[in-house]
Design a protein around this motif. Structure first.
Motif, PDB file in Angstrom:
ATOM      1  N   GLU A 223      -6.883  16.253  -6.344  1.00 23.88           N
ATOM      2  CA  GLU A 223      -7.068  16.082  -4.911  1.00 23.88           C
ATOM      3  C   GLU A 223      -7.957  14.867  -4.677  1.00 23.88           C
TER       4      GLU A 223
ATOM      5  N   LEU B 205      -3.212  24.998  -7.020  1.00 21.78           N
ATOM      6  CA  LEU B 205      -3.033  24.709  -5.611  1.00 21.78           C
ATOM      7  C   LEU B 205      -2.236  25.828  -4.969  1.00 21.78           C
TER       8      LEU B 205
ATOM      9  N   LEU C 202       2.155  17.041  -1.240  1.00 22.86           N
ATOM     10  CA  LEU C 202       1.408  16.246  -2.210  1.00 22.86           C
ATOM     11  C   LEU C 202       1.695  14.801  -1.850  1.00 22.86           C
TER      12      LEU C 202
ATOM     13  N   TYR D 117      -3.577  15.764  -2.060  1.00 25.01           N
ATOM     14  CA  TYR D 117      -3.156  16.462  -3.271  1.00 25.01           C
ATOM     15  C   TYR D 117      -2.072  15.647  -3.959  1.00 25.01           C
TER      16      TYR D 117
ATOM     17  N   LEU E 296      -7.906  19.900  -9.864  1.00 26.60           N
ATOM     18  CA  LEU E 296      -7.857  21.243  -9.286  1.00 26.60           C
ATOM     19  C   LEU E 296      -7.740  22.253 -10.426  1.00 26.60           C
TER      20      LEU E 296
END
Length: 164
Positions: free
Chosen positions: A82, A99, A109, A114, A95
């Motif tokens: 991220e 997610l 994304l 992200y 992350l």
């Protein structure tokens, strides 16, 4: 000689899915309640060893799912990351817990947010090619996805994002 040709063909067959050449626009990929659309990455500049992967993930299910892993044979390492502003500084973080894709929801994304981060690329990514990654979800399981390789970061500037 025939066995050498067959062995070479087998090696090429194993290598082909990583950089498949048929990556049609508008493809979607589905596993369980999860559907991925708009999967793309950028062509890399000479010597670049990292690239980002971008896509839209939709969960049509009644329960949340979680993207917990990503793999590709094209890079030594692939992770979920991220990017976000902390004061005046853009920070990128891994992350570790994956997610969440909410029930009946969509997560995008995209550059500056992200994304899939692929590091230690085995070779450069050429515009017009295709890169295979496998996403792993807690509920939906493994989902192979083809990322269309678009232009370089400079070529994609109108999308309004920051580079990696």
């Amino acid at each position: 000689m025939k066995s050498l040709v067959l062995a070479a063909a087998a090696v090429l067959a194993l290598a082909t899915p990583v950089f498949a050449q048929d990556c049609a626009a508008g493809q979607s990929f589905t596993a369980g309640d999860i559907t991925v659309t708009g999967a793309l990455t950028r062509a890399t500049l000479p010597g670049a060893k990292a690239a980002g992967g971008f896509m839209t993930i939709t969960n049509a299910g009644a329960a949340a799912d979680r993207l917990v892993g990503v793999e590709t044979d094209a890079a030594k390492m692939a992770e979920m990351h991220e990017m976000k502003m902390e004061g005046d500084v853009m920070k990128m973080t891994r992350l570790d817990d994956g997610l969440e894709i909410p029930a009946g929801g969509t997560v995008t994304l995209e550059p500056g947010g992200y994304h899939v981060m692929m590091m230690g690329l085995a070779q450069g990514l050429a515009e017009g090619g295709c890169l295979e990654v496998t996403l792993t979800f807690e509920r939906a399981g493994k989902l192979p996805v083809l990322l269309a390789v678009g232009g370089t970061d400079a070529d994609m500037a109108p999308m309004g994002h920051m580079g990696h």
